[in-house]
Scaffold this motif. Sequence first.
Motif, PDB file in Angstrom:
ATOM      1  N   LYS A 158      -1.081 -62.660 -68.717  1.00 14.00           N
ATOM      2  CA  LYS A 158      -0.904 -63.670 -69.766  1.00 14.00           C
ATOM      3  C   LYS A 158      -0.422 -64.987 -69.177  1.00 14.00           C
ATOM      4  CE  LYS A 158       0.177 -60.522 -73.575  1.00 14.00           C
ATOM      5  NZ  LYS A 158       1.219 -60.095 -74.527  1.00 14.00           N
ATOM      6  N   GLU A 159       0.520 -64.913 -68.233  1.00 11.07           N
ATOM      7  CA  GLU A 159       1.018 -66.126 -67.587  1.00 11.07           C
ATOM      8  C   GLU A 159      -0.093 -66.821 -66.809  1.00 11.07           C
ATOM      9  OE1 GLU A 159       4.316 -64.771 -65.274  1.00 11.07           O
ATOM     10  OE2 GLU A 159       5.598 -64.484 -67.039  1.00 11.07           O
ATOM     11  N   ALA A 160      -0.935 -66.064 -66.133  1.00  8.45           N
ATOM     12  CA  ALA A 160      -2.046 -66.655 -65.390  1.00  8.45           C
ATOM     13  C   ALA A 160      -3.018 -67.346 -66.339  1.00  8.45           C
ATOM     14  CB  ALA A 160      -2.773 -65.581 -64.575  1.00  8.45           C
ATOM     15  N   ASP A 161      -3.270 -66.739 -67.498  1.00  4.22           N
ATOM     16  CA  ASP A 161      -4.145 -67.371 -68.493  1.00  4.22           C
ATOM     17  C   ASP A 161      -3.542 -68.673 -69.009  1.00  4.22           C
ATOM     18  OD1 ASP A 161      -5.989 -65.340 -68.249  1.00  4.22           O
ATOM     19  OD2 ASP A 161      -5.308 -64.262 -70.051  1.00  4.22           O
ATOM     20  N   LEU A 162      -2.235 -68.689 -69.243  1.00  3.62           N
ATOM     21  CA  LEU A 162      -1.580 -69.916 -69.708  1.00  3.62           C
ATOM     22  C   LEU A 162      -1.629 -71.014 -68.648  1.00  3.62           C
ATOM     23  CD1 LEU A 162       1.537 -68.521 -71.593  1.00  3.62           C
ATOM     24  CD2 LEU A 162      -0.420 -69.709 -72.578  1.00  3.62           C
ATOM     25  N   LEU A 163      -1.411 -70.633 -67.388  1.00  6.52           N
ATOM     26  CA  LEU A 163      -1.492 -71.627 -66.317  1.00  6.52           C
ATOM     27  C   LEU A 163      -2.906 -72.197 -66.205  1.00  6.52           C
ATOM     28  CD1 LEU A 163       0.688 -69.914 -63.577  1.00  6.52           C
ATOM     29  CD2 LEU A 163       1.222 -72.003 -64.853  1.00  6.52           C
ATOM     30  N   PHE A 164      -3.903 -71.348 -66.335  1.00  7.36           N
ATOM     31  CA  PHE A 164      -5.289 -71.817 -66.292  1.00  7.36           C
ATOM     32  C   PHE A 164      -5.568 -72.782 -67.442  1.00  7.36           C
ATOM     33  CE2 PHE A 164      -9.706 -71.350 -67.698  1.00  7.36           C
ATOM     34  CZ  PHE A 164     -10.366 -71.792 -66.570  1.00  7.36           C
ATOM     35  N   ALA A 165      -5.131 -72.428 -68.645  1.00  6.60           N
ATOM     36  CA  ALA A 165      -5.344 -73.301 -69.805  1.00  6.60           C
ATOM     37  C   ALA A 165      -4.622 -74.630 -69.611  1.00  6.60           C
ATOM     38  CB  ALA A 165      -4.865 -72.618 -71.083  1.00  6.60           C
ATOM     39  N   GLY A 166      -3.429 -74.606 -69.052  1.00  6.26           N
ATOM     40  CA  GLY A 166      -2.680 -75.839 -68.799  1.00  6.26           C
ATOM     41  C   GLY A 166      -3.398 -76.746 -67.802  1.00  6.26           C
ATOM     42  N   ARG A 167      -3.965 -76.151 -66.760  1.00  4.96           N
ATOM     43  CA  ARG A 167      -4.718 -76.963 -65.783  1.00  4.96           C
ATOM     44  C   ARG A 167      -5.962 -77.575 -66.426  1.00  4.96           C
ATOM     45  NH1 ARG A 167      -3.094 -72.740 -62.301  1.00  4.96           N
ATOM     46  NH2 ARG A 167      -5.029 -71.605 -62.662  1.00  4.96           N
ATOM     47  N   GLN A 168      -6.617 -76.806 -67.281  1.00  6.33           N
ATOM     48  CA  GLN A 168      -7.805 -77.331 -67.960  1.00  6.33           C
ATOM     49  C   GLN A 168      -7.449 -78.495 -68.875  1.00  6.33           C
ATOM     50  OE1 GLN A 168     -11.053 -76.341 -67.413  1.00  6.33           O
ATOM     51  NE2 GLN A 168     -10.108 -75.227 -65.726  1.00  6.33           N
ATOM     52  N   ILE A 169      -6.355 -78.374 -69.585  1.00  3.80           N
ATOM     53  CA  ILE A 169      -5.918 -79.462 -70.475  1.00  3.80           C
ATOM     54  C   ILE A 169      -5.551 -80.692 -69.655  1.00  3.80           C
ATOM     55  CG2 ILE A 169      -4.091 -80.155 -72.077  1.00  3.80           C
ATOM     56  CD1 ILE A 169      -4.117 -77.216 -73.077  1.00  3.80           C
ATOM     57  N   ARG A 170      -4.825 -80.494 -68.548  1.00  5.91           N
ATOM     58  CA  ARG A 170      -4.462 -81.625 -67.692  1.00  5.91           C
ATOM     59  C   ARG A 170      -5.716 -82.327 -67.151  1.00  5.91           C
ATOM     60  NH1 ARG A 170      -1.900 -79.610 -62.875  1.00  5.91           N
ATOM     61  NH2 ARG A 170      -3.974 -79.746 -61.985  1.00  5.91           N
ATOM     62  N   GLN A 171      -6.703 -81.552 -66.716  1.00  9.27           N
ATOM     63  CA  GLN A 171      -7.936 -82.149 -66.209  1.00  9.27           C
ATOM     64  C   GLN A 171      -8.682 -82.897 -67.309  1.00  9.27           C
ATOM     65  OE1 GLN A 171     -10.122 -78.941 -64.412  1.00  9.27           O
ATOM     66  NE2 GLN A 171      -8.836 -78.888 -62.576  1.00  9.27           N
ATOM     67  N   ALA A 172      -8.659 -82.345 -68.519  1.00  9.77           N
ATOM     68  CA  ALA A 172      -9.333 -83.019 -69.624  1.00  9.77           C
ATOM     69  C   ALA A 172      -8.657 -84.347 -69.942  1.00  9.77           C
ATOM     70  CB  ALA A 172      -9.346 -82.116 -70.859  1.00  9.77           C
ATOM     71  N   ILE A 173      -7.337 -84.386 -69.924  1.00 10.02           N
ATOM     72  CA  ILE A 173      -6.608 -85.640 -70.204  1.00 10.02           C
ATOM     73  C   ILE A 173      -6.867 -86.650 -69.099  1.00 10.02           C
ATOM     74  CG2 ILE A 173      -4.300 -86.641 -70.399  1.00 10.02           C
ATOM     75  CD1 ILE A 173      -3.464 -84.016 -71.824  1.00 10.02           C
ATOM     76  N   GLU A 174      -6.829 -86.208 -67.840  1.00 12.73           N
ATOM     77  CA  GLU A 174      -7.114 -87.116 -66.727  1.00 12.73           C
ATOM     78  C   GLU A 174      -8.528 -87.655 -66.827  1.00 12.73           C
ATOM     79  OE1 GLU A 174      -6.338 -84.836 -63.231  1.00 12.73           O
ATOM     80  OE2 GLU A 174      -4.160 -85.059 -63.395  1.00 12.73           O
ATOM     81  N   SER A 175      -9.475 -86.811 -67.156  1.00 18.78           N
ATOM     82  CA  SER A 175     -10.864 -87.235 -67.315  1.00 18.78           C
ATOM     83  C   SER A 175     -10.995 -88.260 -68.435  1.00 18.78           C
ATOM     84  CB  SER A 175     -11.742 -86.021 -67.597  1.00 18.78           C
ATOM     85  OG  SER A 175     -13.049 -86.413 -67.921  1.00 18.78           O
ATOM     86  N   TYR A 176     -10.299 -88.054 -69.524  1.00 21.02           N
ATOM     87  CA  TYR A 176     -10.348 -88.983 -70.654  1.00 21.02           C
ATOM     88  C   TYR A 176      -9.844 -90.359 -70.230  1.00 21.02           C
ATOM     89  CZ  TYR A 176      -8.991 -91.320 -74.948  1.00 21.02           C
ATOM     90  OH  TYR A 176      -8.834 -92.248 -75.936  1.00 21.02           O
ATOM     91  N   TYR A 177      -8.703 -90.391 -69.543  1.00 22.26           N
ATOM     92  CA  TYR A 177      -8.148 -91.675 -69.123  1.00 22.26           C
ATOM     93  C   TYR A 177      -9.045 -92.367 -68.103  1.00 22.26           C
ATOM     94  CZ  TYR A 177      -3.765 -91.202 -71.627  1.00 22.26           C
ATOM     95  OH  TYR A 177      -2.817 -91.111 -72.609  1.00 22.26           O
ATOM     96  N   GLN A 178      -9.705 -91.608 -67.223  1.00 23.49           N
ATOM     97  CA  GLN A 178     -10.598 -92.219 -66.240  1.00 23.49           C
ATOM     98  C   GLN A 178     -11.846 -92.789 -66.912  1.00 23.49           C
ATOM     99  OE1 GLN A 178     -11.282 -89.166 -63.336  1.00 23.49           O
ATOM    100  NE2 GLN A 178      -9.257 -89.392 -62.411  1.00 23.49           N
ATOM    101  N   GLU A 179     -12.375 -92.090 -67.903  1.00 23.01           N
ATOM    102  CA  GLU A 179     -13.577 -92.564 -68.587  1.00 23.01           C
ATOM    103  C   GLU A 179     -13.297 -93.765 -69.469  1.00 23.01           C
ATOM    104  OE1 GLU A 179     -15.381 -89.363 -70.701  1.00 23.01           O
ATOM    105  OE2 GLU A 179     -15.713 -88.174 -68.886  1.00 23.01           O
ATOM    106  N   GLU A 180     -12.152 -93.849 -70.058  1.00 14.96           N
ATOM    107  CA  GLU A 180     -11.803 -94.938 -70.963  1.00 14.96           C
ATOM    108  C   GLU A 180     -11.257 -96.142 -70.215  1.00 14.96           C
ATOM    109  OE1 GLU A 180     -12.339 -95.029 -74.298  1.00 14.96           O
ATOM    110  OE2 GLU A 180     -13.373 -93.136 -73.998  1.00 14.96           O
TER     111      GLU A 180
END
Length: 85
Positions: A52-74
């Motif tokens: 469960k902890e590994a799944d949460l860490l994976f989801a957190g990395r995905q969210i961080r990458q999505a936010i970084e991608s959003y800021y880079q595109e905008e």
Amino acid sequence: MAVPMPIGKATSRNSGRNRGFTYVMLLFAVALSGVLLAAAGQLWHTNVQREKEADLLFAGRQIRQAIESYYQEEGAVANGGGLHE
């Protein structure tokens, strides 16, 4: 003529002791299996928690990458002060 078989009490004095010994050994086996099952259950619980902890860490990395991608595109800078164009 057939020899009658004894009914009820055991014919030997040791048979009562053997029954007691068998009962004690059975109790010991049940207690030992209980301890082993408890240990296995604890290991299983720990493994499930780690998954469960590994799944949460994976989801957190995905969210961080999505936010970084959003800021880079905008063209915005993620500096905590909001969007800067």
